[in-house]
Enzyme design. Sequence first.
Site, PDB file in Angstrom:
ATOM      1  N   HIS A   1     -19.942 -17.011  -5.590  1.00  9.52           N
ATOM      2  CA  HIS A   1     -19.196 -15.230  -6.003  1.00  9.52           C
ATOM      3  C   HIS A   1     -19.661 -14.348  -5.107  1.00  9.52           C
ATOM      4  CE1 HIS A   1     -18.240 -11.719  -7.686  1.00  9.52           C
ATOM      5  NE2 HIS A   1     -16.988 -12.050  -8.268  1.00  9.52           N
TER       6      HIS A   1
ATOM      7  N   LYS B   1      -5.956  -4.909  -3.935  1.00 13.32           N
ATOM      8  CA  LYS B   1      -5.517  -4.483  -3.251  1.00 13.32           C
ATOM      9  C   LYS B   1      -5.116  -3.630  -2.575  1.00 13.32           C
ATOM     10  CE  LYS B   1      -9.659  -5.370   0.863  1.00 13.32           C
ATOM     11  NZ  LYS B   1      -8.159  -5.973   2.165  1.00 13.32           N
TER      12      LYS B   1
END
Length: 1004
Positions: free
Chosen positions: A194, A650
């Site tokens: 991550h 997004k």
Amino acid sequence: MIMAKPESTSASMQQSSAQKTDCEQPRAIGEGQQAGRLLQNRLELVEDLWQTVLRSECPPDQAERLLRLKQLSEPLALEGADENSASRAIVLLIQEMDLAEAITAARAFSLYFQLVNILEQRIEEDSYLASMSSGKENNRQDKPYDPFAPPLATQTDPATFRELFERLRRLNVPPAQLETLLQEMDIRLVFTAHPTEIVRHTVRHKQRKVASLLQQFQSDPTKSTSEKESLRLQLEEEIRLWWRTDELHQFKPSVLDEVDYALHYFQQVLFDAMPQLRRRLITAMAESYPDVHIPQAAFCTFGSWVGSDRDGNPSVTPEITWRTACYQRQLMLERYVNAVQKLRDQLSISMQWSQVSTPLLESLEMDRLRFPEVYEERAARYRLEPYRLKLSYTLERLKLTQHRNQQLAEAGWQTPPEGLNPSPNLINAGEALHYKSVAEFRSDLELIRNSLVSTDLSCEPLDTLLNQVHIFAFSLASLDIRQESNRHSDALDELTRYLNLPKAYGDMAENERVQWLMEELQTRRPLIPSAVIWSPSTAETVAVFRMLHRLQEEFGSRICRTYVISMSHTVSDLLEVLLLAKEAGLVDPAAGHAELLVVPLFETVEDLQRAPAVMEALLSSPVYRNLLPRVSEQVQPLQELMLGYSDSNKDSGFLSSNWEIHQAQIALQDLANRQGVALRLFHGRGGSVGRGGGPAYQAILAQPSGTVRGRIKITEQGEVLASKYSLPELALYNLETFTTAVLQNSLVTNQLDATPSWNQLMTRLAGRSREHYRALVHNNPDLVAFFQQVTPIEEISKLQISSRPARRKSGAKDLSSLRAIPWVFGWTQSRFLLPSWFGVGTALAAEVESDADQLDLLRRLHQRWPFFRMLISKVEMTLSKVDLDLAHHYMTSLGREDYREAFNRIFEIIETEYSLTRRLVLNITGQPRLLAADPALQLSVDLRNRTIVPLGFLQVALLRKLRDQNRQPPMNDAGDGRTYSRSELLRGALLTINGIAAGMRNTG
């Protein structure tokens, strides 16, 4: 002083920090009030420990100011008080701090939130154990059928195996149907690294130690006073050691550091948890479906992107992936060696007192010929103990396999098998003695088990080991390769230009590309010359496929068979990968053979809409179709497809993204049905709501009927691994709810799937939401400047927390180059959380305003349609975290003067949308306030509500100093005699980022 007084600090501070994490945090099982009482009772200990540590580690006056700051930020301190005055008091207290004290404050509040997080994890684990215990006491006779209970298809509270099987029995689900599903069930959880995994591994270790001590302190009420005092002193000591540990990464972690971090959860928790999961399944099944046979094959396995995901990460080289595979294999071999040694100690059965199967005795004779040294050493001791003798041979083969694996790791992937120099004891009469596949190891174990069973004996440790072998094999987790689609087309363009073809690949139209690729796939002629020096990018692209072939050659196809193509747009994107795989020997279209599963990742809304047409063109091609793998001869060919939540969100906002993914699943499943293909959908869910996160149980139940069918693959993001898999019972909770959700979705036909009118309504909502979101995010010329100035995005990029860059293109500042994870991280830190809700209110309002009856329809959808209820639940949870007062402070303090008017307009748009969304969500849920229906979650909200606010003020102050271009370091304020460098200010800012991430239980 380090801070100027804020221009605006209004009252409410909303329900800001409230935070049930967006990522998958298991809800406390049982009544919310009970979980709330647990939290209240145990919080006293944690707060007392925190205060004790501060008083012992900080100067007295500083400790008192920190405790005063905490007191001012508590919700109870505000009852009957003016909240504005409390905010002003917080600001004044922070104004008195120099940088050193500000850094201490950031560290103190970060520590507080991390202790609370550990406490809540322990409560979640204890609640799960309590539910398992109570479930054993409540048999089905205790629970008469309730005709007024909601249909199972609409129940979205997590269920245990026992609860689900009892419900299924009451619904008359046939045992044969359940058994068939279990035989075919394929759940795959894929761990990822991550880019915003904020907590150092060293600190994670401290957290686990504190969690263990808390468990010991609270688990046994019969402990004496002296025992409890001893544990409390150990807790204080461990927290003080934690306090003196640096929270920030001192260097950027390497890919192999990230591999080690991810594999820790397998070593410490999952390796032992998975057999427990199977035992719980068997026990629960026996109560409701005693005649159902549980297959030995694993129904839940693991994958990993850590060390193999090269999309945007130049650090992931072919050599790194090779070493990752070797590392995973070595870890598994070590566990198997230990397990076999324990079995050998246990299985002391003598032939004088027990029968032994003929196949086992025959295998011992073969082993004697292959391993004369082992026979010489062990025969005298184990002459009458065949199981111990067999396990001695097994142990020897495992150790030889370890030796071989070590050689492979050291030699690297480019060394051919004949280039290795094996020790003499690896070969006997030309036969390799190490295990060449996990099937050979499993066969030896099954010989032992079958012999025991034939004499009416069982051995639970052996059954456990066999189950682990089925799940983890020698690979531990399958590695998925991921690469961006342009890398393949660029490589083929360079190749065709070198070959001087009539038309270079880059100059071809899509139909020309498809035709050329199909022709090349069907010829056996090599395409790529071996002695050419390519550009670094093309050389690496080609090398990945060659490394994959070598990896499968040595370790078998299970280690790495999936190739994910990010940013898939067209048919040629998949055919390019197949052609490159053919050149490496992974694919042979002429023979209809493939050792690589090519998986398109459809990420943007446009690509999701285009996905069914792309896949129909591919599945209609005999060349492509013949390369699809078959799980077995009886099962249809398998096509895996990945759906991207992050980039679609997004791109078009939360509501539009979720609806387009929902619609794409239905269309793709319809296509698969028509084509006679089995479909496995791979959900690229992130940790936050803005990237597809949220409770997994609800998410799986919200999938359209017929799209799961026992098969699902889901990413488990690096930032949520600690919250889901750091404790054994938490891991079991998550694994059990994953499994029960897949079973429920697959077995219970959802009679309340969307009607045509519901679909039309959702299409309108998605369209309006997308339009409003894009108007702000993509079409407002000042939004990029707003995001860069008002959020700590630039400082986030300086955190040494990942081997992967935050942006796709180095140095780029535009929105398109920014990855979805830091995009969400920045909005979360500044308390807007915009990607997770913006646009929803406008869409809902337009629907209600067009027809007043639509509000009743929306309420019915919330009650009856799991998909819509999931959407509203996620938005409600996110809204409870938004703090626009603090967000406004970020804007006014950090925004440049020349942007003030433009930023005010943007903030007004956001504020209006927030109010609209909040009002309509409450109207739909019928609740008086956000999260009112979940008392346990609401308590967590209240606990964190304002406590996180001082960190926000501290962060703004430090960012303002850090970014002040008119005042170069050293910096000095009146009343502050210290001189600060930019590195010191940056360190302070990064510590506040750590603290806020801990308070929010979420990064990106």
